[in-house]
Design an enzyme around this catalytic site. Sequence first.
Site, short mmCIF file in Angstrom:
data_model
loop_
_atom_site.label_atom_id
_atom_site.label_comp_id
_atom_site.label_asym_id
_atom_site.label_seq_id
_atom_site.Cartn_x
_atom_site.Cartn_y
_atom_site.Cartn_z
N TYR A 74 0.82 -1.21 0.00
CA TYR A 74 0.00 0.00 0.00
C TYR A 74 0.86 1.27 0.00
CZ TYR A 74 -4.00 -3.02 1.08
OH TYR A 74 -4.97 -4.00 1.04
N LYS B 243 3.47 -15.52 1.86
CA LYS B 243 3.40 -16.19 0.56
C LYS B 243 4.85 -16.48 0.18
CE LYS B 243 0.87 -17.44 -3.05
NZ LYS B 243 0.05 -18.65 -3.01
N ASP C 226 -3.18 -18.04 0.99
CA ASP C 226 -4.35 -18.65 0.33
C ASP C 226 -4.93 -19.76 1.20
OD1 ASP C 226 -1.87 -19.77 -0.15
OD2 ASP C 226 -2.29 -20.40 -2.20
N ASP D 158 -5.41 -6.87 5.69
CA ASP D 158 -6.60 -6.12 5.31
C ASP D 158 -7.69 -7.10 4.87
OD1 ASP D 158 -8.31 -4.15 4.53
OD2 ASP D 158 -7.15 -3.46 2.81
N ASP E 87 -11.06 -8.71 7.33
CA ASP E 87 -12.47 -8.56 6.93
C ASP E 87 -13.15 -9.92 6.80
OD1 ASP E 87 -12.35 -5.85 6.94
OD2 ASP E 87 -13.23 -5.60 4.95
#
Length: 386
Positions: free
Chosen positions: A147, A214, A246, A270, A274
């Site tokens: 980000y 990852k 994943d 993030d 959620d």
Amino acid sequence: MSENSFNVAALAGDGIGPEVMAEALKVLRAVEGRFGVTLNITEAPVGWAGIDAAGKALPDETFELCRNSNAILFGSVGLPDRDPTIPKEERPERAALLRLRKEFGLFANLRPVTLPKQLAHACPLKPERQGEGIDMLVVRELTGGMYFGQPKTTELVTQKDSVNPEDKKKTRRILRYERAIDTMVYTEPEIERIAHVGFKAAQLRRKKLTSIDKANVLENGILWRKVVERVAKNYPDVKLEHMFVDNGAMQMMLNPTQFDVMLCENMFGDILSDEAAALAGSLGMLPSASLGNTEAGITFGLYEPAGGTAPDIAGKNLANPIAQILSSAMMLRYSFGLNEAANAIDAAVSKAISDGCRTGDIFSSHDPGARRIGTSEMGDAIAAAI
Ligand code: NAD
């Protein structure tokens, strides 16, 4: 300031903010009485309340108050019908909340997700997947990664392209297209400091930390894993496991009760926080903390519900104050080290739920013994249980 006295800036904000903040303050006053601590709580306007009072979403006096406080208890800001009437950079979420995060270097976001057994009906998963109830904490790095990494740009690319390699005349066409670049960067110190937050949080819970990365594809993932393993040596009482992001997303749906603390870089956190939030059924149940640096044993933090200003139910005594109340418990735990008092708030919330107290968002008519009550009655029940 004595050892047992702390300064708190209470910024209720807009919509349901003032209603739920009033209940959190009620509960904090009950805690003061029982645990012999002094909370010097000063309320100040923020968001549209700030614009209306002083022409700015984060008035100078409110900012000054935050600078002189040990923690910020935040409601929520923004009103969808008023936000579009002013420029983007002056709107409450950006001008107040994002500015506070930046000014105070809040690099760690903690979002606990708890689904008590009595609220199983609010969870989208089948009851057999919920075990004895879901209770996990997502620790998300908030200031690094994709980000914020540079370069970050969209550029126009011009490329000469041979139409057909067999073509003797070598006819070429010009291709023009846009290319977007985001850069994922993490440094060892950035990973180290968030890892310490994750391990310390795990020590206060069930002592298990799942580090998400990852590492099979990303250089960032390899470094993340290496640094987390190094930091883990300082916390031999915490069990560390690694999981690819994943698989983490999938495991959260299949077997969410396996997680205690989940440690994530910014973007993965993030998304996964959620996903985890959806398990709790209502935004009205979800607190959060954004933590900065620690000085003299006090960690500066901003504590707020995960939800927004809920204008659809504002001013009607319908909002669930539990997210705000649990945010104040996080403040006691993570900023002031008052674990016993924080645990008392968590226990009081559990008792109110066990006793059948339900605001509309968590009420089900199929739930035997459940009583539908308003915002202030929920606050009263929790304060009484302290
Ligand atoms: P929202 O979270 O305000 O509401 C979404 C839904 O959840 C609504 O149906 C609402 O009634 C419900 N809800 C939220 N909190 C609840 C509670 N405590 N009890 C019961 N129900 C609750 O999201 P939105 O409608 O997308 O946004 C409304 C405004 O809030 C917008 O202006 C947005 O920018 C702002 N917002 C602010 C923050 C923040 O201050 N951190 C976060 C998100 C949204």
